[in-house]
Design an enzyme around this catalytic site. Sequence first.
Site, PDB file in Angstrom:
ATOM      1  N   ILE A  30       0.820  -1.211   0.000  1.00  0.00           N
ATOM      2  CA  ILE A  30       0.000   0.000   0.000  1.00  0.00           C
ATOM      3  C   ILE A  30       0.859   1.269   0.000  1.00  0.00           C
ATOM      4  CG2 ILE A  30      -0.247   0.353   2.508  1.00  0.00           C
ATOM      5  CD1 ILE A  30      -3.274   0.578   2.044  1.00  0.00           C
ATOM      6  N   ASN A  85      11.725  -8.322   7.019  1.00  0.00           N
ATOM      7  CA  ASN A  85      12.140  -7.670   8.254  1.00  0.00           C
ATOM      8  C   ASN A  85      11.732  -8.578   9.412  1.00  0.00           C
ATOM      9  OD1 ASN A  85      13.077  -5.236   6.996  1.00  0.00           O
ATOM     10  ND2 ASN A  85      10.957  -4.592   6.752  1.00  0.00           N
ATOM     11  N   GLY A  91      12.418  -3.224  11.875  1.00  0.00           N
ATOM     12  CA  GLY A  91      11.415  -2.438  11.161  1.00  0.00           C
ATOM     13  C   GLY A  91      10.152  -3.204  10.829  1.00  0.00           C
ATOM     14  N   HIS A  98       6.155 -12.086   5.954  1.00  0.00           N
ATOM     15  CA  HIS A  98       6.016 -11.634   4.565  1.00  0.00           C
ATOM     16  C   HIS A  98       7.379 -11.245   4.030  1.00  0.00           C
ATOM     17  CE1 HIS A  98       5.656  -8.086   7.164  1.00  0.00           C
ATOM     18  NE2 HIS A  98       6.199  -7.388   6.180  1.00  0.00           N
TER      19      HIS A  98
HETATM   20  P1  AMP Z   1       7.122  -4.602   7.452  1.00  0.00           P
HETATM   21  O1  AMP Z   1       7.587  -3.272   7.939  1.00  0.00           O
HETATM   22  O2  AMP Z   1       8.232  -5.447   6.895  1.00  0.00           O
HETATM   23  O3  AMP Z   1       6.293  -5.330   8.495  1.00  0.00           O
HETATM   24  O4  AMP Z   1       6.199  -4.292   6.214  1.00  0.00           O
HETATM   25  C1  AMP Z   1       4.829  -4.128   6.290  1.00  0.00           C
HETATM   26  C2  AMP Z   1       4.382  -3.600   4.975  1.00  0.00           C
HETATM   27  O5  AMP Z   1       2.978  -3.775   4.865  1.00  0.00           O
HETATM   28  C3  AMP Z   1       4.643  -2.108   4.768  1.00  0.00           C
HETATM   29  O6  AMP Z   1       5.480  -1.923   3.633  1.00  0.00           O
HETATM   30  C4  AMP Z   1       3.250  -1.525   4.554  1.00  0.00           C
HETATM   31  O7  AMP Z   1       3.230  -0.486   3.597  1.00  0.00           O
HETATM   32  C5  AMP Z   1       2.459  -2.725   4.118  1.00  0.00           C
HETATM   33  N1  AMP Z   1       1.026  -2.695   4.394  1.00  0.00           N
HETATM   34  C6  AMP Z   1       0.416  -2.433   5.567  1.00  0.00           C
HETATM   35  N2  AMP Z   1      -0.914  -2.512   5.447  1.00  0.00           N
HETATM   36  C7  AMP Z   1      -1.156  -2.863   4.158  1.00  0.00           C
HETATM   37  C8  AMP Z   1      -2.346  -3.117   3.395  1.00  0.00           C
HETATM   38  N3  AMP Z   1      -3.573  -3.019   3.949  1.00  0.00           N
HETATM   39  N4  AMP Z   1      -2.216  -3.431   2.095  1.00  0.00           N
HETATM   40  C9  AMP Z   1      -0.993  -3.529   1.519  1.00  0.00           C
HETATM   41  N5  AMP Z   1       0.162  -3.315   2.184  1.00  0.00           N
HETATM   42  C10 AMP Z   1       0.083  -2.967   3.485  1.00  0.00           C
END
Ligand code: AMP
Length: 111
Positions: A30, A85, A91, A98
């Site tokens: 997102i 991460n 982070g 994921h």
């Molecule tokens: P992390 O910091 O590795 O946990 O990455 C989490 C990622 O999830 C971030 O890059 C966010 O931009 C992404 N994210 C959070 N909520 C959503 C959502 N509803 N749809 C798509 N991506 C998301």
Amino acid sequence: MTTVFSKIIRRELPAEILFENDHLIAFKDINPVAPVHLLLVPKKEIRDLQSLAPEDLYLVGELIAAAQQLAEQLGISNGYRLLTNNGAAAGQAVFHLHFHLIGGAPLAPIG
Ligand code: AMP
């Protein structure tokens, strides 16, 4: 431990889904940091890489195969980053395992 990613998997939240099979889903981040920024997510609720049990290691192999296929489809197979991460100190913000697939522009070196 249910997160936004489980809600996306259950279609309770919208997402731009590019790939899905029985074990994995991939959708657009997102808040992209590059022209291509996907999240590849095992459907099983696993908190982080460090929590990944030996019997679930196959998911990472499948995830890498999906990343290869998506990189090819999206025209970034010559240069991309696939990373996770692990933990808040690194982070991690969403505590459902994921991997970020990032590419489509020159990426700043890390390390
Ligand atoms: P992390 O910091 O590795 O946990 O990455 C989490 C990622 O999830 C971030 O890059 C966010 O931009 C992404 N994210 C959070 N909520 C959503 C959502 N509803 N749809 C798509 N991506 C998301």
